[in-house]
Write an enzyme that holds these catalytic residues in place. Structure first.
Site, PDB file in Angstrom:
ATOM      1  N   ASN A  73       0.983  -1.125  -0.039  1.00  0.00           N
ATOM      2  CA  ASN A  73       0.117  -0.045  -0.176  1.00  0.00           C
ATOM      3  C   ASN A  73       0.841   1.113  -0.107  1.00  0.00           C
ATOM      4  OD1 ASN A  73      -2.419   1.677   0.556  1.00  0.00           O
ATOM      5  ND2 ASN A  73      -1.950   1.763   2.767  1.00  0.00           N
ATOM      6  N   HIS A  83       0.843   5.179   1.370  1.00  0.00           N
ATOM      7  CA  HIS A  83      -0.020   5.945   2.389  1.00  0.00           C
ATOM      8  C   HIS A  83       0.467   7.547   2.381  1.00  0.00           C
ATOM      9  CE1 HIS A  83      -2.618   6.936   5.645  1.00  0.00           C
ATOM     10  NE2 HIS A  83      -1.533   7.515   6.390  1.00  0.00           N
ATOM     11  N   SER A 136       4.662   6.705   2.557  1.00  0.00           N
ATOM     12  CA  SER A 136       5.351   5.451   2.873  1.00  0.00           C
ATOM     13  C   SER A 136       4.660   4.382   2.096  1.00  0.00           C
ATOM     14  CB  SER A 136       5.000   4.945   4.415  1.00  0.00           C
ATOM     15  OG  SER A 136       5.519   6.219   5.307  1.00  0.00           O
ATOM     16  N   ASP A 190      -3.127   0.663   7.684  1.00  0.00           N
ATOM     17  CA  ASP A 190      -1.802   1.604   7.707  1.00  0.00           C
ATOM     18  C   ASP A 190      -0.798   1.280   8.557  1.00  0.00           C
ATOM     19  OD1 ASP A 190      -3.253   3.186   5.569  1.00  0.00           O
ATOM     20  OD2 ASP A 190      -4.077   4.553   6.983  1.00  0.00           O
TER      21      ASP A 190
HETATM   22  C1  GAR Z   1      -2.473   9.205  -2.849  1.00  0.00           C
HETATM   23  O1  GAR Z   1      -2.063  10.202  -2.227  1.00  0.00           O
HETATM   24  C2  GAR Z   1      -2.234   7.794  -1.640  1.00  0.00           C
HETATM   25  O2  GAR Z   1      -1.140   8.069  -1.088  1.00  0.00           O
HETATM   26  C3  GAR Z   1      -3.545   8.010  -0.756  1.00  0.00           C
HETATM   27  O3  GAR Z   1      -4.596   8.334  -1.661  1.00  0.00           O
HETATM   28  C4  GAR Z   1      -4.157   9.181  -2.621  1.00  0.00           C
HETATM   29  C5  GAR Z   1      -4.701   8.401  -4.162  1.00  0.00           C
HETATM   30  O4  GAR Z   1      -4.169   9.119  -5.338  1.00  0.00           O
HETATM   31  N1  GAR Z   1      -3.870   7.007  -0.208  1.00  0.00           N
HETATM   32  C6  GAR Z   1      -4.411   7.034   1.005  1.00  0.00           C
HETATM   33  O5  GAR Z   1      -4.561   8.042   1.533  1.00  0.00           O
HETATM   34  C7  GAR Z   1      -4.662   5.287   1.467  1.00  0.00           C
HETATM   35  N2  GAR Z   1      -4.617   5.357   2.957  1.00  0.00           N
HETATM   36  P1  GAR Z   1      -4.215   8.501  -6.604  1.00  0.00           P
HETATM   37  O6  GAR Z   1      -5.551   7.812  -6.808  1.00  0.00           O
HETATM   38  O7  GAR Z   1      -3.966   9.587  -7.681  1.00  0.00           O
HETATM   39  O8  GAR Z   1      -3.059   7.646  -6.957  1.00  0.00           O
END
Ligand code: GAR
Length: 217
Positions: free
Chosen positions: A107, A109, A136, A145
């Protein structure tokens, strides 16, 4: 050729970065499928346009989290994944799902874990007065997470930063960090011992910059 299955819920910019890098760097792996829990996830169009199989398992159609996860696990497993990458996938997974793909599911995060698990990470970092923020990539465990950290990216938090500007700067680093971490996985370059992940060849597992000024985005 190894198979990567990517799970998304929305924009899919990290998924896009992984797809692009896998092609540019001719990885011994391909993105076999992109699966979303939301039919309107924007990233699905990019995947389809690049000839990647797409599927939707709409969580609103299931009465329980377990029933949703069972269907999702079936969809993921049907592509024989060597790596399952959660890329902005905003559903909490059941321990059963996690166990099924444990060791090959990762994942990204948007915080420097173990700080700020959960939502609104950038706002919380600014409110806490943090001078550094980041993202991360970690192995997924049943603990939301949390899980052994594969790599981290850092950016400075500047006095003028807003939640939006900080998110944009972290996201740019995510697009470098996540493809790199996935490449390490498909290359079998990682060693995991006592909850700590090391790159066997000594490649840097920390990227980013702490220069306290930056060009406008
Ligand atoms: C990213 O910033 C990712 O790190 C976060 O959501 C966004 C997705 O953007 N993920 C989380 O918050 C998971 N807990 P994307 O759809 O453009 O890749």
């Amino acid at each position: 050729m190894k198979n990567i299955v990517i799970l998304i819920s929305g924009r899919g910019s990290n998924m896009e970065a992984i797809v692009r890098r896998s092609v540019e760097e001719a990885w011994p792996a391909r993105v076999a499928a992109v699966i979303s829990n939301r039919p309107d996830a924007a990233g699905l169009a990019f995947a389809a346009a690049h000839g990647i199989a797409t599927a939707v398992v709409d969580h609103t159609a299931f009465a329980t989290r377990a029933a949703f996860d069972e269907k999702l696990a079936e969809a993921v497993a049907s592509h024989a994944p060597d790596v399952v990458a959660l890329a902005g996938f905003m559903r909490i997974l059941t321990p059963g799902f996690v166990q099924r793909f444990e060791g090959r599911m990762v994942n990204i995060h948007p915080s420097l874990l173990p700080m700020f698990p959960g939502l609104h990470t950038h706002r919380r970092a600014i409110e806490a007065g943090c001078k550094v923020a980041g993202a991360s990539v970690h192995f997924v465990t049943a603990d939301l997470d949390h899980g052994p950290i594969i790599g981290q990216a850092i950016v400075p938090v500047l006095p003028e930063d807003t939640e939006q500007s900080l998110a944009a700067h972290v996201l740019a680093q995510e697009h470098v960090l996540y493809p790199r971490a996935i490449r390490w996985l498909v290359e079998g370059a990682l060693e995991r011992r006592d909850g700590v992940v090391r790159h066997r060849g000594g490649e840097a597992q920390l990227i980013g910059t702490l220069v306290a000024t930056r060009a406008p985005t």
